[in-house]
Design a protein around this motif. Structure first.
Motif, PDB file in Angstrom:
ATOM      1  N   ASN A  17       0.851  -1.186   0.000  1.00 55.28           N
ATOM      2  CA  ASN A  17       0.000   0.000   0.000  1.00 55.28           C
ATOM      3  C   ASN A  17       0.889   1.239   0.000  1.00 55.28           C
ATOM      4  O   ASN A  17       1.613   1.499   0.950  1.00 55.28           O
ATOM      5  N   THR A  18       0.842   2.004  -1.072  1.00 55.25           N
ATOM      6  CA  THR A  18       1.660   3.207  -1.196  1.00 55.25           C
ATOM      7  C   THR A  18       0.943   4.447  -0.674  1.00 55.25           C
ATOM      8  O   THR A  18       1.389   5.559  -0.889  1.00 55.25           O
ATOM      9  N   GLY A  19      -0.169   4.250   0.006  1.00 54.03           N
ATOM     10  CA  GLY A  19      -0.912   5.361   0.588  1.00 54.03           C
ATOM     11  C   GLY A  19      -2.297   5.537   0.002  1.00 54.03           C
ATOM     12  O   GLY A  19      -3.142   6.193   0.589  1.00 54.03           O
ATOM     13  N   LYS A  20      -2.559   4.939  -1.147  1.00 53.43           N
ATOM     14  CA  LYS A  20      -3.857   5.073  -1.808  1.00 53.43           C
ATOM     15  C   LYS A  20      -4.555   3.730  -1.956  1.00 53.43           C
ATOM     16  O   LYS A  20      -5.561   3.632  -2.656  1.00 53.43           O
TER      17      LYS A  20
END
Length: 156
Positions: A17-20
């Motif tokens: 998960n890269t933040g989005k």
């Protein structure tokens, strides 16, 4: 051993998960960890062809590795039972997967073990035991594609 069941449990944790999250197909990571209590973590990802990290294991490699590993362990057990002394074993296994537009499937795995034995009079039996190992291998018995063998036997 007939009639016994064995159960296996792993924990898989997505770490990509890269933040989005998965808001965009191209923006999330395929990285994940495979965890079993008391064992080293296996860092895995998708195959690079599917946006994965090349330095991590992917499921396709793990499947081929499982087949090669199971064959070797079964083969060594059969050899030990027959007092056929193996002094070295190395396998360069290959798998072929075909995509069909809706996913894909493995079409075959080829194992190419090179086995070194101590007794030159047992070369023929050492070759034959690969057939028996394939027949007895739990993982090979669980897949729906052929697992082929191209073994070689050397004498130490």
């Amino acid at each position: 051993m007939s009639g016994r069941e064995h159960h296996y449990e792993i924990t898989m944790r997505w770490t990509g998960n890269t933040g989005k999250g998965t808001a965009n197909y191209r923006e999330y990571g395929r990285d994940h960890d495979l965890v079993v209590a008391g064992k080293p973590v296996i860092q895995a990802s998708a195959d690079p062809a599917f946006r994965g990290q090349p330095e991590r294991w992917n499921p396709e490699e793990l499947l081929v590795a499982s087949l090669a590993d199971c064959h070797m362990l079964t083969y060594l057990s059969l050899c030990a039972r027959e007092r056929l002394v193996v002094t070295a074993y190395e396998d360069t296994a290959t798998g072929t997967m075909a995509e069909d537009g809706h996913g894909g499937r493995f079409t075959e795995v080829v194992l190419a073990p090179v086995v070194t034995i101590a007794d030159p009079e047992k070369v023929e039996r050492a070759m034959e035991l690969h057939h028996d190992a394939n027949k007895d291998c739990f993982i090979a018995n669980s897949v729906n594609f052929p697992v082929r063998h191209r073994p070689q036997v050397k004498v130490a």
